[in-house]
Each structure stands twice: as structure tokens, then as C-alpha cells.
Scaffold this active site. Structure first.
Site, PDB file in Angstrom:
ATOM      1  N   LYS A 134       1.092  -1.139   0.073  1.00  0.00           N
ATOM      2  CA  LYS A 134      -0.023  -0.012  -0.035  1.00  0.00           C
ATOM      3  C   LYS A 134       0.809   1.257   0.095  1.00  0.00           C
ATOM      4  CE  LYS A 134      -3.801   1.961   2.721  1.00  0.00           C
ATOM      5  NZ  LYS A 134      -4.703   1.752   3.777  1.00  0.00           N
TER       6      LYS A 134
ATOM      7  N   SER B 122      -9.868   1.995   2.884  1.00  0.00           N
ATOM      8  CA  SER B 122      -8.824   2.588   1.947  1.00  0.00           C
ATOM      9  C   SER B 122      -7.765   1.830   1.041  1.00  0.00           C
ATOM     10  CB  SER B 122      -8.062   3.812   2.768  1.00  0.00           C
ATOM     11  OG  SER B 122      -7.437   2.924   3.604  1.00  0.00           O
TER      12      SER B 122
ATOM     13  N   SER C  23      -9.761  -0.686   6.993  1.00  0.00           N
ATOM     14  CA  SER C  23      -9.267  -0.577   5.563  1.00  0.00           C
ATOM     15  C   SER C  23      -8.797  -1.714   5.019  1.00  0.00           C
ATOM     16  CB  SER C  23      -8.353   0.586   5.398  1.00  0.00           C
ATOM     17  OG  SER C  23      -8.971   1.818   5.486  1.00  0.00           O
TER      18      SER C  23
HETATM   19  N1  GLN Z   1     -13.357   3.780   6.334  1.00  0.00           N
HETATM   20  C1  GLN Z   1     -12.725   4.335   7.560  1.00  0.00           C
HETATM   21  C2  GLN Z   1     -12.317   5.768   7.388  1.00  0.00           C
HETATM   22  O1  GLN Z   1     -12.709   6.388   6.158  1.00  0.00           O
HETATM   23  C3  GLN Z   1     -11.538   3.574   7.646  1.00  0.00           C
HETATM   24  C4  GLN Z   1     -10.322   3.828   6.963  1.00  0.00           C
HETATM   25  C5  GLN Z   1      -9.077   3.077   7.382  1.00  0.00           C
HETATM   26  O2  GLN Z   1      -9.247   2.155   8.051  1.00  0.00           O
HETATM   27  N2  GLN Z   1      -8.119   3.670   7.110  1.00  0.00           N
HETATM   28  O3  GLN Z   1     -11.812   6.284   7.974  1.00  0.00           O
END
Ligand code: GLN
Length: 487
Positions: free
Chosen positions: A81, A156, A180
Site C-alpha cells: 500500500k 482505503s 481498511s
Molecule cells: N473507512 C474508514 C475511514 O474512512 C477507515 C479507514 C481506514 O481504516 N484507513 O476512516
């Protein structure tokens, strides 16, 4: 073996074949690079593809021959990532703010991956600074889900999950602050582990919300995740929140017996807003575990109602503080034609950050401001204590808590960009886990009526990775959802 067969191998199987002299790292890496070249304009899993991947593979082959690399994943390719720092390789966080950032050092997890002799294929697309659930907030264009025309891969870590789902990588690393790793794994029909907070060093992971962030693997099956977990976990003096960790036992995981396992299902995980298909598939998976001798009980967990506000207050508060370093001077994009310092600050941040990141910075500053600190931030910390109590109580009775990963399957592209609140609500099943630092896995458990993957979430107490991976492995022995592909 043909390229097509090579890119279907799990990471561990690929590693075994290299060791047995049946395949070389160069052959495997080449097969993946060809597949990426064919797919990346369509799915956009990668922001950067490593142009030295074949050199890395050559070095790996030589190292394996000479006995320098002896681990189970030596020579196996991996995707990373793009918020994990890689020395000499662009690390953008999918943001214009870090669009040209080339880190002068490797994150601890990258050091470990290199020491194993793994091959880095490239850096995967993500929501900007890991904020989002769809991989649409990337400054480098959205990633698409191979399972459906115009569907998001989740986020994400959408690039890391989609890459595994369309055979653009056998395994990848993502990061999970509120879901994410698990949610994109669920949307893309692959397996994802969010480890216990502290087990994997965050050194070199670009911070979003430091008390919640955790790096973990996304892959084809529980055993691959176990192998990568063993590789990347462990105490790191460079991360003060990192802890001593015992590695998981792959033998035990492979032979895990769910007979006698006590499963708890939080009622509220199947409440309002839950897709019927998702509910049915997850329930069917739980039934399958029951048929193998597990006992199942439903229990109330009313604190779930506070999950979203608690998470978004804590995450935004920490994010606004973490992201204050990007000002065009200390870090980040600096416009050239500025008149004075304040114009530099303003333009650096206005032009460098996208909409979602700005929204979170504003929210974070609001909940931390003197008039509102007690009403929001302190309240969220109180809720955190209640969440911990609720799970502690559950784990007194149950070995594992099971629910869905997300209330829906993959959304249509564009849907949640126009309605961020709706997107936030989709995090209801995942965020609690980060707030109290426990581990959870997303396991493919079927498809909805439109043919989109559904994931079940296995949640355990701190350091219960071996049990969670064992349950996942036992389930995956009897099912093939995790191995299916869209084409
Ligand atoms: N969807 C969650 C957010 O928007 C989690 C994001 C993540 O785990 N980086 O914050």
C-alpha cells in the site's frame, strides 16, 4: 507451468515451488508483471509499478541458491500500500501533498520483507491518506473492483485488495485504521487480517490516526496471511506502541478444529441497514461452523450504536494533529510562486489535500477546540472504555465474535462521494475493533444476488491471531469462495 497457472498459486505454494526448484522468482515475477501490464489501465490497482522488480527477483533467486534467503516466502512477489515508506521508491499516500515523496528509508515491515527475499511489485492505490472506504478519494484516480462493472473495491486499501482479486499480486500489505484491510478484502472476495494493535510496527507507515493504525496482510487464504503475519510482526524499538509478539503456528492453523468453539453474534451487527443477502451469507457461514461442532449464541451489544461517532471523533482528532506537519516547509507539496509565508501555508494545504482529507482536518480541529473538547473528544474516550468493557464481557463467554464485515457488498462508483455520511455509516462493523486494538479477519463467505462477494468477520481478543486464522483456515478447507475469481 503456464503464466496463468503461476498467478493462481498462493504465496506459500509459490514459495514452495521456488524452493523445490520447480519455478524461479524471476518466472513468477514476470508472470505478475505481465498481468499487471494487461490490467492496470482497467482496474488501476497500482500507483507505481517497480521497474526493478525483475532485478529484485534475480537477486532473490541467487540468494535462495546461496542460502541467504531460507524463509517460506523467499522469492515471492508482494504489493505494498502506498502509505508504507519504501526507500528510493515513491510513497504518495495517493495525495498531491506527497505526490513526489521518495522516502530515504524503509518502514520496518519493508525491511523484514526485503530480509526474507520477497519481491516488491509496486505500490498500490488507496484513499488519500487512508481516509475513505472506496479508493475513490485517491489523487491518482479510482481503483475498480474486478467483480463488477463500475463497482468500488472498498477502501482505503482498495488497490491492495483488488490486486489480489485480479491476480495482480499473490499477496499484499494494507493498513487498517477503521476497517481498511477488512472491508476492501470483503468487497473483493479475498482474505484480510487486521492484527492486534502493537503486534506489527507502524514505523514508516504514514500516520492517519496513530492509536488506531495497524499494518496487515491481504491475500488468498488464511495460511498466506499467517505466514506474512509471522514475517512482519514483532517488537520494534522504533515504534513505542509495538509489543512483544509470539508468532502463530502454521501447523496448528492448518489443522484447527472448530469443534467446541464458542461463537457469539452481536445482535446489533445485524440491525437496521444490513443488506439481506449479506446477512444470509454470513448466517450460512456461521451455520457451517456450527455443523462442525461450534456452539452459537446471539447476545446484545448496544454500544455498537456509538461506534461511528466514537471512531470519527478519535480518528479525525488524531488525523488533524498528524497532518499538521504537511505545510510545504516541514513536509509536503510547496507551490513555487508564493509571495509570503502565509500564502505558502494556505496554498500548500489547499492545493495539496483533497476534499475528504480537508473535511477530516476540519472535523478534528472542531472536536479538539476548547469549547467542544469535553463534549466530543472526552466523550469519545469515555465511549471507548465502554466498548472495551462490552468486548471483554463477550470474550468471557465466547472464543470468537462473528458478524459481517460491512452492511453491504461493493457499492457503485460515485455513490458515496456525494454522500460522505452514508460512507461513514458503512464502517459500523469494523471500527470498534480498532478503537480497542483487538484483531479481526475478513473471510469470503459467499456472494449476493448480483454476484458480488460477501465477507464474514471473525473478531477475537488481543493476540488471538492464531485462533482467528485457524477458524478461517478450517472454513476455507470446506469452501472455495476465497479462491473464486471474477473471470
Ligand atoms: N473507512 C474508514 C475511514 O474512512 C477507515 C479507514 C481506514 O481504516 N484507513 O476512516
Amino acid at each position: 507451468m503456464t503464466n496463468e497457472e503461476i498467478i493462481k498459486l498462493s504465496a506459500l505454494k509459490a514459495g514452495k515451488k521456488i524452493k523445490a526448484g520447480e519455478l524461479t522468482s524471476v518466472e513468477i515475477t514476470k508472470a505478475y508483471l505481465d498481468k499487471i501490464a494487461a490490467d492496470n489501465s482497467k482496474y488501476n490497482c497500482y500507483i507505481t509499478v517497480c521497474d526493478d522488480a525483475l532485478d529484485q527477483a534475480k537477486e532473490a533467486d541467487e540468494g535462495i541458491k546461496s542460502g541467504k534467503y531460507i524463509g517460506p516466502l523467499a522469492g515471492v512477489p508482494i504489493a505494498i500500500k502506498d502509505n508504507i515508506c519504501t526507500k528510493g521508491l515513491k510513497t504518495t499516500c495517493a495525495s498531491n501533498m506527497l505526490g513526489n515523496f521518495v522516502p530515504p528509508y524503509d518502514a520496518t515491515v519493508i525491511k523484514k520483507i526485503k530480509a526474507e527475499g520477497m519481491v516488491i511489485l509496486g505500490k498500490t492505490n488507496m484513499d488519500e491518506f487512508a481516509m475513505g472506504s472506496t479508493t475513490e478519494t485517491s489523487a491518482f484516480g479510482a481503483t475498480y473492483n474486478p467483480w463488477g462493472e463500475n463497482r468500488v473495491p472498498g477502501g482505503s486499501s482498495g488497490g491492495s485488495a483488488a490486486a489480489v482479486a485480479c491476480d495482480n499480486a499473490p499477496i499484499s500489505l494494507g493498513s487498517d485504521t477503521g476497517g481498511s484491510i477488512r472491508q476492501p478484502a470483503s468487497f473483493c472476495g479475498v482474505t484480510g487480517l487486521k492484527p492486534t494493535y502493537g503486534t506489527v510496527s507502524r514505523y514508516g507507515l504514514v500516520a492517519f490516526a496513530s492509536s488506531l493504525d495497524q499494518i496487515g496482510p491481504i491475500g488468498r487464504d488464511a495460511l498466506d496471511l499467517a505466514a506474512v503475519f509471522n514475517l512482519i510482526c514483532g517488537l520494534d524499538p522504533k515504534d513505542q506502541s509495538s509489543t512483544e509478539t509470539t508468532q502463530v503456528d502454521l501447523e496448528k492453523i492448518a489443522n484447527f478444529d472448530v469443534n467446541g468453539l464458542k461463537i457469539g453474534i452481536p445482535e446489533q451487527y445485524f440491525g437496521e441497514g444490513m443488506d439481506k443477502d449479506v446477512k444470509d451469507q454470513v448466517m450460512a457461514a456461521i451455520e457451517a461452523l456450527k455443523a462442525k461442532g461450534a456452539t452459537v449464541e446471539t447476545f446484545p451489544m448496544p454500544i455498537v450504536d456509538y461506534a461511528i461517532p466514537t471512531y470519527y471523533i478519535i480518528a479525525c482528532a488524531e488525523a488533524c494533529s498528524n497532518l499538521s506537519r504537511y505545510d510545504g516547509i516541514k513536509y509536503g507539496y510547496a507551490p513555487e510562486d508564493v509571495e509570503d509565508l502565509s500564502e505558502l501555508y494556505i496554498r500548500s494545504r489547499s492545493e495539496g489535500f483533497g476534499m475528504e482529507v480537508k473535511r477530516r482536518i476540519m472535523l478534528g480541529n472542531f472536536v479538539l477546540s476548547s469549547g467542544y473538547y469535553d463534549a466530543y473528544y472526552n466523550k469519545a474516550l469515555q465511549a471507548k472504555a465502554l466498548i472495551k468493557d462490552a468486548f471483554d464481557k463477550a470474550f468471557e463467554k465466547y472464543d470468537v465474535v462473528i458478524g459481517p464485515v460491512a452492511p453491504t457488498t461493493a457499492l457503485k462508483a460515485g455513490e458515496s462521494l456525494s454522500d460522505p455520511l452514508k460512507m461513514y455509516l458503512g464502517d459500523i462493523c469494523t471500527v470498534l475493533i480498532n478503537i480497542i486494538g483487538i484483531p479481526a479477519i475478513s473471510v469470503p463467505c459467499g456472494f449476493d444476488s448480483q454476484g458480488l462477494p460477501v465477507g464474514m468477520q471473525l473478531i477475537g481478543q488481543k493476540y488471538s491471531e492464531e485462533t482467528l486464522l485457524g477458524i478461517a483456515a478450517a472454513y476455507q478447507k470446506d469452501t472455495d469462495y476465497h479462491m473464486r475469481r471474477s473471470n
